[in-house]
Design a protein around this motif. Sequence first.
Motif, PDB file in Angstrom:
ATOM      1  N   ASP A 125      38.455  21.915 -24.136  1.00  0.00           N
ATOM      2  CA  ASP A 125      38.176  22.750 -22.983  1.00  0.00           C
ATOM      3  C   ASP A 125      36.815  22.462 -22.361  1.00  0.00           C
ATOM      4  OD1 ASP A 125      37.007  25.884 -22.264  1.00  0.00           O
ATOM      5  OD2 ASP A 125      38.818  25.136 -21.297  1.00  0.00           O
ATOM      6  N   ASP A 165      25.945  28.222 -13.353  1.00  0.00           N
ATOM      7  CA  ASP A 165      27.199  28.886 -13.645  1.00  0.00           C
ATOM      8  C   ASP A 165      28.033  28.110 -14.656  1.00  0.00           C
ATOM      9  OD1 ASP A 165      30.110  29.941 -12.122  1.00  0.00           O
ATOM     10  OD2 ASP A 165      28.488  31.274 -12.713  1.00  0.00           O
ATOM     11  N   SER A 185      28.260  28.296 -28.086  1.00  0.00           N
ATOM     12  CA  SER A 185      27.675  29.234 -29.047  1.00  0.00           C
ATOM     13  C   SER A 185      28.752  29.871 -29.903  1.00  0.00           C
ATOM     14  CB  SER A 185      26.859  30.301 -28.328  1.00  0.00           C
ATOM     15  OG  SER A 185      27.705  31.140 -27.582  1.00  0.00           O
ATOM     16  N   SER A 186      29.940  29.968 -29.361  1.00  0.00           N
ATOM     17  CA  SER A 186      30.995  30.632 -30.135  1.00  0.00           C
ATOM     18  C   SER A 186      31.473  29.789 -31.303  1.00  0.00           C
ATOM     19  CB  SER A 186      32.171  30.998 -29.242  1.00  0.00           C
ATOM     20  OG  SER A 186      32.859  29.843 -28.840  1.00  0.00           O
ATOM     21  N   GLY A 220      28.383  29.585 -23.470  1.00  0.00           N
ATOM     22  CA  GLY A 220      29.150  30.619 -24.156  1.00  0.00           C
ATOM     23  C   GLY A 220      30.127  30.020 -25.140  1.00  0.00           C
ATOM     24  N   SER A 221      30.780  28.990 -24.685  1.00  0.00           N
ATOM     25  CA  SER A 221      31.745  28.304 -25.529  1.00  0.00           C
ATOM     26  C   SER A 221      31.069  27.676 -26.737  1.00  0.00           C
ATOM     27  CB  SER A 221      32.400  27.180 -24.726  1.00  0.00           C
ATOM     28  OG  SER A 221      33.729  27.435 -24.471  1.00  0.00           O
ATOM     29  N   HIS A 280      26.461  28.187 -17.964  1.00  0.00           N
ATOM     30  CA  HIS A 280      26.601  29.493 -18.616  1.00  0.00           C
ATOM     31  C   HIS A 280      27.913  29.538 -19.387  1.00  0.00           C
ATOM     32  CE1 HIS A 280      26.457  33.899 -19.031  1.00  0.00           C
ATOM     33  NE2 HIS A 280      27.735  33.864 -18.732  1.00  0.00           N
ATOM     34  N   GLN A 281      28.939  29.048 -18.746  1.00  0.00           N
ATOM     35  CA  GLN A 281      30.239  29.033 -19.411  1.00  0.00           C
ATOM     36  C   GLN A 281      30.205  28.096 -20.614  1.00  0.00           C
ATOM     37  OE1 GLN A 281      33.666  28.477 -16.755  1.00  0.00           O
ATOM     38  NE2 GLN A 281      32.247  28.686 -15.049  1.00  0.00           N
ATOM     39  N   LYS A 323      23.798  24.217 -27.893  1.00  0.00           N
ATOM     40  CA  LYS A 323      23.440  25.485 -27.255  1.00  0.00           C
ATOM     41  C   LYS A 323      22.000  25.463 -26.781  1.00  0.00           C
ATOM     42  CE  LYS A 323      23.117  30.398 -28.445  1.00  0.00           C
ATOM     43  NZ  LYS A 323      23.332  31.382 -29.509  1.00  0.00           N
ATOM     44  N   TYR A 376      37.694  23.691 -28.512  1.00  0.00           N
ATOM     45  CA  TYR A 376      36.401  23.692 -27.836  1.00  0.00           C
ATOM     46  C   TYR A 376      36.138  22.364 -27.151  1.00  0.00           C
ATOM     47  CZ  TYR A 376      31.375  22.889 -27.456  1.00  0.00           C
ATOM     48  OH  TYR A 376      30.122  22.525 -27.011  1.00  0.00           O
TER      49      TYR A 376
END
Lengths: 680, 150
Positions: free
Chosen positions: B52, B76, B86-87, B83-84, B79-80, B94, B49
């Motif tokens: 990246d 945009d 939050s995962s 998502g990362s 958003h990506q 977040k 994480y």
Amino acid sequence: MNSSSGKGSMSTASSSAAWKTGDVVPDKFPAGLRVLVVDDDPTCLMILEKMLRTCLYEVTKCNRAETALCMLRENKNGFDIVISDVHMPDMDGFKLLEHIGLEMDLPVIMMSADDGKHVVMKGVTHGACDYLIKPVRIEALKNIWQHVVRKRRNEWKDFEQSGSVEEGDRQQKQSEDADYSSSANEGNWKSSKKRKDDEDETDERDDTSSLKKPRVVWSVELHQQFVTAVNQLGIDKAVPKKILELMNVPGLTRENVASHLQKYRLYLRRLSGVSQHQGNLNNPFISSQETTFGPLSSLNGLDLQTLAATGQLPAQSLATLQAAGLGRSTAKSGVPLPLVDQRNIFSFENPKLRFGEGQQQHMNNNKQINLLHGIPTTMEPKQLASLHHTAQSIGNINMQVTSHGAQSGQNSSLLMQMAQPQARGPTLDSTVGHAPRLPSSMGQPILSNGIAANVSTRNGIPENIRAPGYNPVSQTSSMLNFPMNHTSELPGNSFPLGSTPGISSLTSRRAFQEEVNSEIKVPSGFMPSYAIFNDLNQHKPQNWELENVGMTFDASQHSNSLQGNLDLTQSVLVQQGFSSRQVNGQSRSAAVVSKAVFSAADGTEHVIAQNVNQHLDSLLVDNTIRVKSERVADASAANLFPDHFGQEDLMSALLKQQEGIAPAENEFAFDGYSMDNIPG
Amino acid sequence: MERNPMGRQLAIMRQSLFDQGYLDEQFIQLEELQDDANPNFVEEVVTLYYRDSARLILNIEQALERKPFDFNKLDDYMHQFKGSSSSIGAKKVKAESTLFREYCKSGNGEGCTRTFQQLKKEYATLRKKLEAYFQMARQAGPMETACRPK
């Protein structure tokens, strides 16, 4: 762990028959379920993979949509279910969803961190069987096997009891004949809706679900027959049972037809932003929405503006288009572009235009409209009128698009030119003087518009404009040719008119139907299609896209199928992905198209025209992506989209026919053909 | 199970990460995925994480240097990133991402810049804390994996 619960219940069911083609050991089901997960985020991908592995699934991960598609295509039966992210850099998740649905007919689950209602709705309308919100929990993944079972059950059930009414089971209700279209959709619709509720699905599992049913492969011919049947029945009346009867294919079940019909409708809907009042589809479940279509239509006028505003249609193009009108039916230029707008909404995923409810409506509208487009002739007058209307708008849009590039207020002339050069291919650029192509940037959105426009205009405009001597057929061919030309040189330039040509093609097509003008005056009509394709392709360097779009038919194949209208239609329609062939046989394609048109002229021209239009649209819409991944610029004649509606096929078939009649070049350069024929 | 003092310390450290809102239950999902076959799964994911997402952070930074702001692009990227984040259960990160997106949607450039600074702080803080946590976990030994409160 997680699979145990499902496994227990499933095992009894599945043990009675192989769950799938032997990939999953029945007793261990759903263990071994082959999942393909696609996400560009490596962190998420890693987590998902681990979660799925923990569920005892067989996981393949992929960080690019293109790669995933390749994998799926190479190994059609290698996966049971696909999980894909919505937001990916190389391809929109929904596009991937469409491709998979049409080509492989696998259940697809969408995922996103975005839980906005419209996005979720999009997943539904595009055919996703479920939608997961990130971050995904393992509990959500434990039960994804249910989607596989459900799908199989539906297919199997249909297989088992083709045409018979099932018991009151929800899924079985799908086979209900009462409301063909609605039941088919309803069943599927409900299934999709229900996919989100896990608990209900388990009830569905019974011995039927465990029965293995070979997946029906919608081959080109089969699809051709399907579309023919649909066209004969009329979109509104095209219910699975009747389609099945018309098709008369042994072993095909009503369920197969129903699910294919649903996909076809979704496809058509997406292709053209049909006006709302097209809704003849007797889908009860959307009947309530139908009333809402009304307001949508009113938006038509606004749509164009919105579209322009949203950038889908360059403002100037918009203006130009509107100004130019269709070139044929000036009267119609005033028609708002409901289709376009709708189409945009769907194709461009442009919720800003009309979100939520609007979308829903569009969806329905589109669906209905698309169907209508496909069968312009068979449609009732009002439908035609709708098409007209739609076509009008599309035509308008096309015009715009074209003018955008071409800056010519004269669509017809553009079309002419477009037609001509396009037919020629390489000469396109050179010949098309002012076919300033739509800027590549315009490309996709415009193309979609164009395509949609083509279709719609084709259906609708022709009525308005009877271009004497304007051969709808020719249009088709031009469309087909276009792709070819495109292939040869895909200049981004001459195609901008794509949209316009579409319009003309539509018009000519109509005219064709009316006049049964066997003369293949494709040129004008078709070119538009090409233009559209070109545009489509434009923004994608590959020529294939164009080809695929229009060309999907193999000249050789078509020669066989040219016999008889229906055959032609079938073959043409089915073969959507011929692009490769087309490349080689540019002229052939054109010829085929022409031929196809001719055959259509004989009797089923409507159908063919429709098909062509439809295909073109679908081609255009889908080809951009598909072609790219699949076809390498050359002669690989493989159908790009075997399951696609064979617009291209139709065209190619038409062209083929024409080929026999005259060399490809001639198709476009019909002696008698002149833009003058096109009513302005 | 917490006889091991390091284990106890580890558990305390872990709990505080949750209590202080640095991590949410998604992190627990990751922990549950860790098993004998992947004994360092959580650490691997977190490492991936950070590796990246550094790219996304850079993209956003660069985008924030271009005036005027391209809010769509910023949204945009975020958003990506969200998502990362939050995962892996990065709760505060977040939250800042969400706030940033709100500012993007409303076109508030100053809000974006401010929030981004805050986000980077949270991002860095979490990283330090997790690094310390993983280090402790390695020292505490494999027994610690069994000490996760469910």
